[in-house]
Scaffold this motif. Structure first.
Motif, PDB file in Angstrom:
ATOM      1  N   LEU B 140       5.691  -0.360  12.830  1.00 48.86           N
ATOM      2  CA  LEU B 140       5.513  -0.389  11.376  1.00 48.86           C
ATOM      3  C   LEU B 140       5.501  -1.857  10.949  1.00 48.86           C
ATOM      4  O   LEU B 140       6.437  -2.606  11.248  1.00 48.86           O
ATOM      5  CB  LEU B 140       6.665   0.353  10.684  1.00 48.86           C
ATOM      6  CG  LEU B 140       6.722   0.197   9.171  1.00 48.86           C
ATOM      7  CD1 LEU B 140       5.563   0.904   8.489  1.00 48.86           C
ATOM      8  CD2 LEU B 140       8.045   0.716   8.607  1.00 48.86           C
ATOM      9  N   MET B 141       4.447  -2.251  10.256  1.00 51.34           N
ATOM     10  CA  MET B 141       4.359  -3.655   9.823  1.00 51.34           C
ATOM     11  C   MET B 141       5.047  -3.839   8.466  1.00 51.34           C
ATOM     12  O   MET B 141       5.885  -4.699   8.292  1.00 51.34           O
ATOM     13  CB  MET B 141       2.902  -4.106   9.716  1.00 51.34           C
ATOM     14  CG  MET B 141       2.203  -4.212  11.066  1.00 51.34           C
ATOM     15  SD  MET B 141       0.463  -4.645  10.863  1.00 51.34           S
ATOM     16  CE  MET B 141       0.593  -6.356  10.377  1.00 51.34           C
ATOM     17  N   THR B 142       4.606  -3.022   7.501  1.00 53.60           N
ATOM     18  CA  THR B 142       5.166  -3.150   6.161  1.00 53.60           C
ATOM     19  C   THR B 142       4.868  -1.882   5.361  1.00 53.60           C
ATOM     20  O   THR B 142       4.097  -1.031   5.807  1.00 53.60           O
ATOM     21  CB  THR B 142       4.592  -4.391   5.439  1.00 53.60           C
ATOM     22  OG1 THR B 142       5.313  -4.616   4.241  1.00 53.60           O
ATOM     23  CG2 THR B 142       3.124  -4.216   5.108  1.00 53.60           C
ATOM     24  N   SER B 143       5.497  -1.753   4.217  1.00 51.48           N
ATOM     25  CA  SER B 143       5.190  -0.617   3.341  1.00 51.48           C
ATOM     26  C   SER B 143       4.935  -1.140   1.924  1.00 51.48           C
ATOM     27  O   SER B 143       5.360  -2.244   1.574  1.00 51.48           O
ATOM     28  CB  SER B 143       6.328   0.396   3.344  1.00 51.48           C
ATOM     29  OG  SER B 143       7.523  -0.232   2.945  1.00 51.48           O
ATOM     30  N   TYR B 144       4.248  -0.324   1.133  1.00 48.84           N
ATOM     31  CA  TYR B 144       3.883  -0.755  -0.222  1.00 48.84           C
ATOM     32  C   TYR B 144       4.024   0.421  -1.174  1.00 48.84           C
ATOM     33  O   TYR B 144       3.603   1.535  -0.867  1.00 48.84           O
ATOM     34  CB  TYR B 144       2.441  -1.258  -0.225  1.00 48.84           C
ATOM     35  CG  TYR B 144       1.874  -1.498  -1.609  1.00 48.84           C
ATOM     36  CD1 TYR B 144       2.100  -2.697  -2.282  1.00 48.84           C
ATOM     37  CD2 TYR B 144       1.117  -0.509  -2.237  1.00 48.84           C
ATOM     38  CE1 TYR B 144       1.579  -2.899  -3.549  1.00 48.84           C
ATOM     39  CE2 TYR B 144       0.603  -0.715  -3.503  1.00 48.84           C
ATOM     40  CZ  TYR B 144       0.832  -1.905  -4.155  1.00 48.84           C
ATOM     41  OH  TYR B 144       0.324  -2.103  -5.403  1.00 48.84           O
ATOM     42  N   GLU B 145       4.651   0.155  -2.316  1.00 49.54           N
ATOM     43  CA  GLU B 145       4.798   1.206  -3.315  1.00 49.54           C
ATOM     44  C   GLU B 145       3.980   0.820  -4.546  1.00 49.54           C
ATOM     45  O   GLU B 145       4.106  -0.301  -5.051  1.00 49.54           O
ATOM     46  CB  GLU B 145       6.270   1.378  -3.678  1.00 49.54           C
ATOM     47  CG  GLU B 145       6.532   2.757  -4.207  1.00 49.54           C
ATOM     48  CD  GLU B 145       8.015   3.153  -4.128  1.00 49.54           C
ATOM     49  OE1 GLU B 145       8.803   2.421  -3.508  1.00 49.54           O
ATOM     50  OE2 GLU B 145       8.352   4.174  -4.720  1.00 49.54           O
ATOM     51  N   ASN B 146       3.170   1.754  -5.019  1.00 54.31           N
ATOM     52  CA  ASN B 146       2.306   1.495  -6.171  1.00 54.31           C
ATOM     53  C   ASN B 146       3.010   1.963  -7.448  1.00 54.31           C
ATOM     54  O   ASN B 146       3.213   3.154  -7.648  1.00 54.31           O
ATOM     55  CB  ASN B 146       0.988   2.265  -5.970  1.00 54.31           C
ATOM     56  CG  ASN B 146      -0.056   1.871  -6.974  1.00 54.31           C
ATOM     57  OD1 ASN B 146       0.103   0.874  -7.672  1.00 54.31           O
ATOM     58  ND2 ASN B 146      -1.108   2.657  -7.042  1.00 54.31           N
ATOM     59  N   TYR B 147       3.434   0.989  -8.266  1.00 50.45           N
ATOM     60  CA  TYR B 147       4.184   1.376  -9.478  1.00 50.45           C
ATOM     61  C   TYR B 147       3.229   1.743 -10.602  1.00 50.45           C
ATOM     62  O   TYR B 147       2.238   1.127 -10.800  1.00 50.45           O
ATOM     63  CB  TYR B 147       5.090   0.224  -9.922  1.00 50.45           C
ATOM     64  CG  TYR B 147       6.181  -0.048  -8.923  1.00 50.45           C
ATOM     65  CD1 TYR B 147       7.253   0.829  -8.790  1.00 50.45           C
ATOM     66  CD2 TYR B 147       6.120  -1.171  -8.096  1.00 50.45           C
ATOM     67  CE1 TYR B 147       8.252   0.569  -7.854  1.00 50.45           C
ATOM     68  CE2 TYR B 147       7.113  -1.416  -7.164  1.00 50.45           C
ATOM     69  CZ  TYR B 147       8.164  -0.550  -7.050  1.00 50.45           C
ATOM     70  OH  TYR B 147       9.150  -0.782  -6.130  1.00 50.45           O
TER      71      TYR B 147
END
Lengths: 293, 147
Positions: B140-147
């Motif tokens: 897993l490189m990174t995660s992103y949350e779309n607000y």
């Protein structure tokens, strides 16, 4: 008849016309595709380090790129102000394809951009001598294509030495990567099955693979010889096309930006079709090809 | 003799001049579009990476949803790593470096493409040879949350 007379006055021969029609059609296609990709050039490279390329990718800049490309394509097709037209196409190519690279997409369109510069050289240096111009605009285009192959071979020899082909068994890792790219784009499970099949095949026939890699390296390294004679260039182009088909068939790797301009310039299939048509049905309207005096 | 060599020089210039010009500029300026030494597949290292997106339930999100291609994301990895001056390849990247590259990749991807998912994770899947057999490794490189 008037149009044909005008074309003759400009020194157009069928070979040149058959080269530039598909070439500019292809260029316009990928140019429009790139413009539609909403690139922002967030990682500036090349010319985008000097000028803000994102200006050309949205708003009025985008409209300018669309209008300018359409006008230049028409001028290119009708051989109008070719000194400036080819330079203009080169500049638009540079801006857009550098923007594409600056957005992290490496489609390797360098040869396509350089093709227009090579044609500009022909018009600038030989524009006053129609005979020389007719010869050089195709001959310079051939050089622009084959130099890419030659440098690609040099890169292999510089980076891996003469053992490049011996390390070829590890191309299976690149094949896996390539098919996984396809799979993660569409989630089509058959891509992974294909990958397994090809990896199995390549692992089983390693000697054949090494032989093919040596052959392709030789073909690329001696590509410059195709500049010597146009008939020979056509044969060389067909050999290169077979190389690309083989690479695609066995590894699912194809570099479109290399293959398509190479086919148009070196093989010129449209010209071959016209040649065949003329042979069967009628005498040519325009001179078919040109041999320098 | 002089005439012959002059003729030969002229022939050489018209036959190979444009190619020679390209080679010289590549030597002088390096990799600046349209000039390149085309190093694709110039070596076959013992590693290759591909990348994929997953949602919060670890289901794969196809790149087509972002109107991009897996191969474009693969190229983006190299471009971003170069931009951040992080040497990459051979699974030598640390977790922090992968996160740094991943964050930037997500930023570039979202900047150019509309993201429909609210939460995505960017993963790396690598392949390498060990004892004549191909191994896989997913990180897993990174995660992103779309607000």
């Amino acid at each position: 008849m008037k149009i044909i007379k005008e074309l003759k006055r400009k020194g157009l021969d069928i070979e040149w016309v058959c080269l530039k029609i598909p070439l500019i059609y292809y260029w316009l296609g990928i140019f429009r595709f790139c413009l539609s990709q909403n690139y922002k050039a967030p990682i500036p490279l090349g010319i985008c380090k000097i000028i803000n390329c994102s200006v050309f990718l949205e708003g009025y800049g985008l409209k300018f790129m669309m209008v300018a490309s359409a006008i230049l394509c028409i001028m290119y097709l009708f051989d109008i102000k070719m000194k400036w037209t080819t330079l203009g196409l080169f500049c638009l190519s540079i801006i857009l394809f550098t923007s594409e690279e600056s957005s992290g997409v490496l489609n390797r369109n360098g040869i396509l951009s350089f093709l227009f510069l090579s044609q500009a050289f022909a018009y600038w240096f030989n524009g006053s001598n129609l005979n020389k111009l007719k010869y050089s605009r195709i001959q310079y285009s051939i050089q622009a294509i084959i130099v890419g192959y030659f440098l690609s071979a040099c890169s292999k020899l510089l980076d891996s030495g003469l053992c490049w082909a011996n390390d070829g068994f590890r191309i299976t890792l690149q094949v896996l990567k390539s098919f996984h790219y396809n799979y993660y784009t569409t989630l089509n499970g058959s891509e992974l099955l294909k990958a397994d099949e090809i990896v199995h095949f390549l692992s089983e026939y390693q000697n054949v693979l090494i032989g093919l890699l040596i052959f392709s390296l030789m073909l690329e390294f001696f590509a410059l010889t195709a500049a010597i004679n146009r008939g020979y260039a056509r044969v060389y182009g067909i050999a290169l096309l077979f190389m690309h088909i083989g690479i695609y068939f066995f590894m699912d790797i194809i570099i479109i930006s290399f293959v398509v301009p190479m086919v148009f310039v070196l093989i010129n299939p449209l010209f071959l079709a016209v040649l065949l048509y003329n042979k069967i049905f009628r005498k040519p309207i325009l001179p078919l090809t040109f041999k320098p005096r | 003799m002089l005439d012959k060599s002059r003729k030969f020089f002229k022939w050489g210039l018209s036959t190979f001049g444009v190619a020679l010009f390209y080679i010289l500029v590549v030597l002088l300026v390096g990799e600046i579009h349209p000039f390149s030494r085309f190093p694709m597949y110039s070596s076959f290292p013992n590693w290759s990476y591909s990348f994929y997106l997953t949602d919060e339930t670890d289901k794969i999100v196809p790149f087509s949803k972002l109107k991009t291609f897996g191969s474009s994301v693969g190229h983006l990895y190299g471009s971003v790593a170069n931009e951040l001056n992080i040497p990459y390849g051979n699974f030598s990247e640390s977790k922090e470096e992968l996160k740094q590259i991943g964050d930037r990749m997500i930023y570039v991807l979202i900047d150019s493409n509309e993201l429909e998912a609210n939460y995505i994770k960017l993963n790396l899947k690598g392949f390498y040879y060990q004892n004549d057999s191909i191994q896989e490794l997913s990180v897993l490189m990174t995660s992103y949350e779309n607000y």
